[in-house]
Design an enzyme around this catalytic site. Structure first.
Site, PDB file in Angstrom:
ATOM      1  N   HIS D 101       0.863  -1.177   0.000  1.00  0.00           N
ATOM      2  CA  HIS D 101       0.000   0.000   0.000  1.00  0.00           C
ATOM      3  C   HIS D 101       0.898   1.225   0.000  1.00  0.00           C
ATOM      4  O   HIS D 101       1.974   1.215   0.633  1.00  0.00           O
ATOM      5  CB  HIS D 101      -0.842   0.097   1.275  1.00  0.00           C
ATOM      6  CG  HIS D 101      -1.783  -1.014   1.526  1.00  0.00           C
ATOM      7  ND1 HIS D 101      -1.440  -2.128   2.246  1.00  0.00           N
ATOM      8  CD2 HIS D 101      -3.093  -1.172   1.202  1.00  0.00           C
ATOM      9  CE1 HIS D 101      -2.490  -2.924   2.342  1.00  0.00           C
ATOM     10  NE2 HIS D 101      -3.509  -2.384   1.716  1.00  0.00           N
ATOM     11  N   ASP D 104       2.064   2.060   3.400  1.00  0.00           N
ATOM     12  CA  ASP D 104       3.004   1.116   4.029  1.00  0.00           C
ATOM     13  C   ASP D 104       4.430   1.608   3.855  1.00  0.00           C
ATOM     14  O   ASP D 104       5.262   1.477   4.756  1.00  0.00           O
ATOM     15  CB  ASP D 104       2.981  -0.256   3.330  1.00  0.00           C
ATOM     16  CG  ASP D 104       1.681  -0.982   3.415  1.00  0.00           C
ATOM     17  OD1 ASP D 104       0.900  -0.722   4.341  1.00  0.00           O
ATOM     18  OD2 ASP D 104       1.436  -1.847   2.537  1.00  0.00           O
ATOM     19  N   GLU D 232     -10.508  -6.949  -4.672  1.00  0.00           N
ATOM     20  CA  GLU D 232     -10.401  -8.017  -3.672  1.00  0.00           C
ATOM     21  C   GLU D 232     -11.684  -8.079  -2.864  1.00  0.00           C
ATOM     22  O   GLU D 232     -11.966  -7.192  -2.066  1.00  0.00           O
ATOM     23  CB  GLU D 232      -9.203  -7.756  -2.749  1.00  0.00           C
ATOM     24  CG  GLU D 232      -9.045  -8.841  -1.692  1.00  0.00           C
ATOM     25  CD  GLU D 232      -7.729  -8.750  -0.924  1.00  0.00           C
ATOM     26  OE1 GLU D 232      -6.741  -8.218  -1.473  1.00  0.00           O
ATOM     27  OE2 GLU D 232      -7.699  -9.212   0.229  1.00  0.00           O
ATOM     28  N   GLU D 268      -9.037 -13.834  -1.627  1.00  0.00           N
ATOM     29  CA  GLU D 268      -8.323 -14.199  -0.403  1.00  0.00           C
ATOM     30  C   GLU D 268      -9.044 -15.372   0.247  1.00  0.00           C
ATOM     31  O   GLU D 268     -10.266 -15.333   0.454  1.00  0.00           O
ATOM     32  CB  GLU D 268      -8.269 -13.001   0.553  1.00  0.00           C
ATOM     33  CG  GLU D 268      -7.485 -13.339   1.810  1.00  0.00           C
ATOM     34  CD  GLU D 268      -7.262 -12.143   2.728  1.00  0.00           C
ATOM     35  OE1 GLU D 268      -6.812 -11.095   2.251  1.00  0.00           O
ATOM     36  OE2 GLU D 268      -7.546 -12.282   3.924  1.00  0.00           O
ATOM     37  N   HIS D 271     -11.150 -14.485   3.196  1.00  0.00           N
ATOM     38  CA  HIS D 271     -12.369 -13.752   2.872  1.00  0.00           C
ATOM     39  C   HIS D 271     -13.426 -14.688   2.297  1.00  0.00           C
ATOM     40  O   HIS D 271     -14.633 -14.477   2.521  1.00  0.00           O
ATOM     41  CB  HIS D 271     -12.054 -12.627   1.880  1.00  0.00           C
ATOM     42  CG  HIS D 271     -11.067 -11.630   2.397  1.00  0.00           C
ATOM     43  ND1 HIS D 271     -10.612 -10.570   1.659  1.00  0.00           N
ATOM     44  CD2 HIS D 271     -10.451 -11.531   3.612  1.00  0.00           C
ATOM     45  CE1 HIS D 271      -9.744  -9.864   2.378  1.00  0.00           C
ATOM     46  NE2 HIS D 271      -9.633 -10.434   3.560  1.00  0.00           N
ATOM     47  N   ASP D 296      -4.751 -14.019  -2.639  1.00  0.00           N
ATOM     48  CA  ASP D 296      -4.121 -13.815  -1.337  1.00  0.00           C
ATOM     49  C   ASP D 296      -4.300 -15.127  -0.585  1.00  0.00           C
ATOM     50  O   ASP D 296      -5.434 -15.509  -0.251  1.00  0.00           O
ATOM     51  CB  ASP D 296      -4.789 -12.664  -0.567  1.00  0.00           C
ATOM     52  CG  ASP D 296      -4.241 -11.307  -0.970  1.00  0.00           C
ATOM     53  OD1 ASP D 296      -3.428 -11.222  -1.916  1.00  0.00           O
ATOM     54  OD2 ASP D 296      -4.625 -10.306  -0.339  1.00  0.00           O
ATOM     55  N   ASP D 307     -10.711 -12.126  10.309  1.00  0.00           N
ATOM     56  CA  ASP D 307      -9.541 -12.373   9.463  1.00  0.00           C
ATOM     57  C   ASP D 307      -8.347 -12.775  10.325  1.00  0.00           C
ATOM     58  O   ASP D 307      -7.683 -11.914  10.922  1.00  0.00           O
ATOM     59  CB  ASP D 307      -9.220 -11.026   8.779  1.00  0.00           C
ATOM     60  CG  ASP D 307      -9.057 -11.147   7.281  1.00  0.00           C
ATOM     61  OD1 ASP D 307      -9.092 -12.260   6.749  1.00  0.00           O
ATOM     62  OD2 ASP D 307      -8.900 -10.097   6.642  1.00  0.00           O
ATOM     63  N   ASP D 309      -5.802 -14.490   9.013  1.00  0.00           N
ATOM     64  CA  ASP D 309      -4.690 -14.297   8.069  1.00  0.00           C
ATOM     65  C   ASP D 309      -3.532 -15.241   8.324  1.00  0.00           C
ATOM     66  O   ASP D 309      -2.364 -14.832   8.289  1.00  0.00           O
ATOM     67  CB  ASP D 309      -4.199 -12.839   8.139  1.00  0.00           C
ATOM     68  CG  ASP D 309      -5.163 -11.870   7.478  1.00  0.00           C
ATOM     69  OD1 ASP D 309      -5.839 -12.267   6.522  1.00  0.00           O
ATOM     70  OD2 ASP D 309      -5.224 -10.700   7.906  1.00  0.00           O
ATOM     71  N   ASP D 339      -0.736 -12.483   2.068  1.00  0.00           N
ATOM     72  CA  ASP D 339      -1.336 -11.400   2.857  1.00  0.00           C
ATOM     73  C   ASP D 339      -1.553 -11.952   4.276  1.00  0.00           C
ATOM     74  O   ASP D 339      -2.625 -11.861   4.852  1.00  0.00           O
ATOM     75  CB  ASP D 339      -2.649 -10.976   2.186  1.00  0.00           C
ATOM     76  CG  ASP D 339      -3.317  -9.787   2.867  1.00  0.00           C
ATOM     77  OD1 ASP D 339      -2.743  -9.250   3.827  1.00  0.00           O
ATOM     78  OD2 ASP D 339      -4.426  -9.411   2.444  1.00  0.00           O
TER      79      ASP D 339
HETATM   80 CO   LIG Z   1      -6.035  -9.731   1.220  1.00  0.00          CO
HETATM   81 CO   LIG Z   2      -8.029 -10.301   4.809  1.00  0.00          CO
END
Ligand SMILES: [Co+2]
Ligand SMILES: [Co+2]
Ligand SMILES: [Co+2]
Ligand SMILES: [Co+2]
Ligand SMILES: [Co+2]
Ligand SMILES: [Co+2]
Ligand SMILES: [Co+2]
Ligand SMILES: [Co+2]
Lengths: 439, 439, 439, 439
Positions: D101, D104, D232, D268, D271, D296, D307, D309, D339
């Site tokens: 990003h 970031d 996404e 993802e 998700h 992702d 999430d 992750d 991710d």
């Molecule tokens: Co993602």
């Molecule tokens: Co996520």
């Protein structure tokens, strides 16, 4: 009656090089793993109900299966035809144990007397079939949830006559289980719960449930049944909420009524996930509470909120489950029962065999991999190292009750404790487990 | 410091005809309901943490709130500014009680000594503020989950030094709670659970947890704290799985360690739903187990799988909860705490007042409607009639243990019991409840 | 045949002062709300299937209801007896519309010919009954999910003969719907989904589904049916995953096949929640996409992961739903259908009446409260104010496409935009809504 | 700056016989699978944010990680130190791509100008680092969700100045992505959704969202960016409901605004499951809709509703995902991005390497197993046979539009179609897949 499963004589171990889908690729009953045969470790059982009493109907659809023996449903002749097919299957599938509800094997009849007579006659049939086939009974149980009288529960019914009818069925089912050499007796309280709190007295129902279970224990000793009593937790379905929600809930119930040494749990994978837990969690929790008994190996669907009762195929998860069971000493009277259902479209007779073969092979593979985990037990090693502080003086003194909260606080303050965490290494451990699973 | 809430002096009851959003429409503290004032029934408390320590950040976003007192976070001056705003709020909102974690009110410091000194100094400040404002302490607690040392738990940490640090905080938080006249002391085990079974010893952690709780009880008696000890169940978040999953699980834990008469539960609506239960269920279950203590009234979102901690607004559900509480005799030391969070977009200072007003009015309305349910108690009537069989000879003899399973089966068989169910009348009862709610 | 519902002649509006549970307390068909009668707003319908074809069986239990007309299931005489009871109910309950599947009203038969003949004969019966009773048809549909031929879907079946059989049923059901004056025709794809991706070709099935729907549209125009075509989304159950997951998914499907002006959605509250959405969300989303058509008002249980199909009783939620519908202009051909099931323990004939009365009263109350929301429309006011920036030059120029991404960035940079958020006032709005609901 | 990862120079493939946890056991970048190298198939990317911007804090806890470069967060010097560590990691981990990003890599600043300048300076730094390291950019994106201005969304904000600020960031992030040779540009609408329907205009927000995406497409062509635009999907979190719920929902959105040929989806795994779908489902659905773009790979926890992750470790699931991707022709500009987040207790620098190694090895293994599935493609064979009816005259004529609903019904009736289902063989196929996975 001609064979319902004409394509196989007996499912045999042929190893991974076989192309025969009606053979085991991993389950070799006599193969020794950690000093015991696979058959002794896994103690497979098939269920009578989904395999031989279910016709493929679901809540939105009519039967899809061709089950000729279901034609005359409330009829002893049909019950015997069903037993013929069931034992044909048990023998051909090489599954050493089976499980039944009273009303799976015999027509429920239209009165207590009819029930008793039908069931009694069919227990004779089963006894003869066990003798001739060598198939054994892992557990028996009574169906206290299908008949309309049980719509509001059996032990927890608002009507003591319903309680009494349930007691009657349990007496006969326990007696039959003893006579047939059953190694466990199971109670699943499918309707022991509520649809609405508006018409429910939780405290009253819990008392009834406790008394019922005490009576079951007393009866066990009275008839000299030496098997294990098992409660099967399930959080909901068919009711909105069931009292035997999960292992931790059952544990609290047992403690309340002084029953924690009398019952163990029969954990179903699908019920674990419906309760918001992983299958692994439920197994590990029951073991940690000292109430692990047996397993219904059927899995659910991660996206569906009801009992799909699919065959266990996730070798990764099953390996961790098997690892816990092996570490706890393995099954005693319990085993892996397939309380599994075919998919409604799996309409070929072979599908019943193929599905069990897949489940058995998955568990056999999980056993082999769990044994590998134990041979180089990096998980135990990590845990030993992670908790090593509890073997120091400080740890032991806390555990042994030598500190009060205040004296411990004073100790920490005077020492100026400033602990920092060290890595939990979760990802590393997951990598290592995958190494055992897949390398 | 100038006022943070300049738009109101004190929120007052103005009735439903008011157009003033900063007034109560239903919560009239002195109004008598079933012989007690609303204030005595509801025992409202506001929390220190979400209201005064949280800046509006979430896991994907930066702070949105203007909270000037948070500027120097680790600083005593800031802590005092925070206390000023907190008590300004407590007084203006007409909420009689508050609740805090030790590290809400004082900087955690960089060592045990700093922690102790900071907290001690702030307890003096709180004591003075309570005295001048008349605001009382519903409960205190210690934060054993935010500092990195607690990443793997406090009582259930693999490191006994972490256990000891936690014990130190609890000693000081309990002592402060006693000194400040707190009516309860709460334990929420936010990190007492696991992230992965691969690195966790469930049995060991459970033993640690049991010992910790025993030490808490011993300390309570030692210091003569006469309030109630409360455990707040939560099933998951922040960890994958927490040991205090729900009331039934906590009950089993208490029974295992002989603590069932020492602890009650602080039920949070949002935690109930995360555990797969209705809020109503958790309240009714805790009452039926004799362990109901207090309530965190914040609700979750039915579609979101985390603690959204919204203000309670569902009067229908709250009425049934209130009904259960009234039927059980009402709160003793417990109350309705708002462990609630503003929405991240509710950035105006007034939003904090408005949100609490809405929650208080919803609960006040629920109280009035629950009182109506009790005045014409058709629910109790239905339950009495539905379970009336348990007052017959048969029912009493079963309950009193005069039947064995076998003698009951014989009785049922000889009598030819053939019970049928009568209507559970769920829809009828729902209609009647709606009548009370809306007519 | 004697009356199945002997305790009432016709359910009437008696107001909130009545003690008669078989009367409406809020639903007064002729009462005018915002210029239309309640009956015109609400357009209630009862379903044929759950009320008159279901016997109380669930997946774990046998029938509990006494439904004498189900005795001879595959028999025209029984179908006529069923129609007698159904119309007795429709008339007595004061519900102006009904809905049916082809195989609800007529035996499915053992061949296409038998199906056609049976159905045709029963359509005559229904036509006569509609004429004599004044009951109207809200919608018809074809059952393409119960017969075993549809186990793998109808339009999305791997077998084009199954597709063809489904087409046949739809032709006859559409024709019957037209003839009976039905105002809509519904398609619910109960088996249009998959059990396993391993044996499924998603793209192929989607193409089949699209073609099927195009054929339905063509047939509508060919026969001159002027009602609305409706698709009823449902995410799963009976299959693992259904293609008509939710309104947004159906919208994408319609766009793909150029059908977005030909179909609207029939939203079921219970299906919304199974899909992870609130009922309110699904209604608002369908309206915002221009595809809102009709409603199946049955709610689910917030803790259970299957279609419980309970009667709608949550007046708070229903008020917001009603508000959205009123704001969108109200129903045109759609209405509130009760695709609801009694609880399995609600075994008294009166329960069927009581349950519908409760649902109708709840929706009538919601209508009255939604009208109040509209009379003083603070929600619309808040939204107008909140989005007012989009009526400024900047907002309009963006909307009208006068900016590129780059020119807008340059504009923002040169102006030094530094927007901050203003309060979303969610809690305030919730308070205000509760004021309308409960004051 | 000294090395943050001193224990390894570069992670290398060492095969399954290695004991080195900092080596690949399966991922051998140059190894050819089905004619392409593993690196070309898998196209791994690491993310900047979770790895280098996150400090281990969660909603209940403070930072646990030692990330010295985060010290001066809003400072260019810190941003450069962060870039040093990031590229040290990318190089040492042998991951060929990264993703970022805008905020970031550069401080967000206190104004648009500061934002632009900071970001511009850091893009120079990144360009130099890419050149010297050979690390490439899989995709760039703009963070339109963390700053408080975006609390109510960016493209869907009620405030057009917020929309404009978002547009500004996207312009700069797209331009930077082009300059850095990024192969895709991603849009994740973290706040493009609602907290409450009470203050939300769904239709207005959808229009804004559509216009924003059109502007993005126009800008892409204007600057000559030849990569792929990706959306996404995520169903909820941080908001209650997000508009990009899942692939099917995004498809409908794209169709509405004529964008279906301009965007693909970045799926993802976590998700997918939050939306109620399996990861496999989302991949297969996106492919069937022609909008599959990139992945992702981070998984969720099956029992947690947010999430988590986690790194992808479930080789069984990943194999089916990989099979779908290979069958669809493989990635073009997309790849597998991690991710992923470390567990909060994984505090050692090596944990970052170990976690990625585990994820990469799991996907490499999945690739090898998927290739085996394709070499003996029994799944394709089953599907071909199962749908073979659609290659008959009947099937083709239906597909080609040669039948109307009525003519098809007449055809079916005259032929007397009476199709029965044949077995779906789900269990058999699961067995076969397990054979490929584990034998
Ligand atoms: Co993602
Ligand atoms: Co996520
Ligand atoms: Co089971
Ligand atoms: Co089950
Ligand atoms: Co709380
Ligand atoms: Co909480
Ligand atoms: Co429906
Ligand atoms: Co439904």
């Amino acid at each position: 009656m001609t064979a319902y499963f004409p394509n196989v004589d007996k499912v045999k171990y042929e190893g991974t090089s076989t192309n025969n889908p009606l053979a085991f690729r991993h389950y070799d009953p006599e193969q020794k793993i950690l000093g015991k045969s696979m058959a002794e470790h896994l103690r497979f059982a098939a269920c009578y109900w989904h395999n031989f009493c279910w016709d493929g109907a679901d809540i939105f659809g009519q039967p899809t299966f061709n089950r000729p023996w279901l034609a005359g449903e409330n009829d002893m002749q049909a019950a015997k035809a069903k037993a013929d097919v069931a034992f044909e299957f048990f023998e051909k599938s090489s599954i050493p144990y089976y499980c039944f509800h009273d009303t799976d094997v015999a027509p429920q009849g239209n009165s207590i007397d009819e029930y008793i007579n039908n069931f009694s006659e069919m227990v004779d049939v089963l006894e003869a079939k066990q003798a001739s086939s060598g198939v054994k009974l892992l557990w028996g149980t009574a169906n206290l949830f299908s008949h309309p009288r049980y719509a509001a529960g059996a032990a927890t019914s608002p009507d003591p006559e319903v309680f009494s009818f349930g007691a009657t069925q349990v007496v006969h089912a326990m007696n039959a289980t003893k006579r047939l050499g059953g190694e466990n007796y199971v109670l699943w309280g499918g309707r022991e719960g509520y649809e609405s709190l508006l018409n429910t007295d939780l405290r009253q129902e819990r008392e009834q449930f406790g008394r019922f279970m005490q009576m079951v224990v007393e009866h066990k000793y009275k008839i000299g049944f030496t098997g294990t009593l098992l409660i099967e937790p399930k959080p909901q379905e068919p009711t909105k909420h069931q009292y035997d929600y999960d292992s931790a809930t059952v544990y609290g119930f047992l403690k309340q009524f002084g029953l924690e040494n009398e019952f163990k749990v029969n954990i179903e994978a699908n019920h674990a996930t419906l309760a918001g837990h992983s299958f692994h969690h439920e197994i590990a929790t029951a073991i940690s509470l000292g109430i692990f008994g047996s397993v219904d190996a059927n899995r659910g669907d991660a996206q569906n909120g009801w009992d799909t009762d699919q065959f266990p195929m996730d070798v990764s998860e099953l390996t961790l489950v098997m690892y816990e069971i092996l570490k706890s000493g393995g099954f005693t009277t319990g085993g892996f029962n397939f309380d599994t259902k075919l998919r409604r479209q799996s309409t070929s007779p072979d599908d019943l065999l193929l599905a069990h073969i897949g489940g058995m092979d998955s568990l056999a593979l999980a056993l082999k991999k769990a044994a590998k985990l134990i041979e180089n037990d990096f998980l135990a090693e990590k845990i030993k190292q992670r908790y090593s502080g509890w073997n120091t003086d400080l740890g032991k003194q806390i555990s042994d009750g030598q500190f009060t909260l205040e004296s411990l606080a004073n100790h920490a303050t005077s020492k100026g404790f400033s602990p920092s965490i060290s890595s939990g290494q979760q990802e590393y451990l997951e990598n290592q487990v995958n190494g055992v699973l897949f390398d």
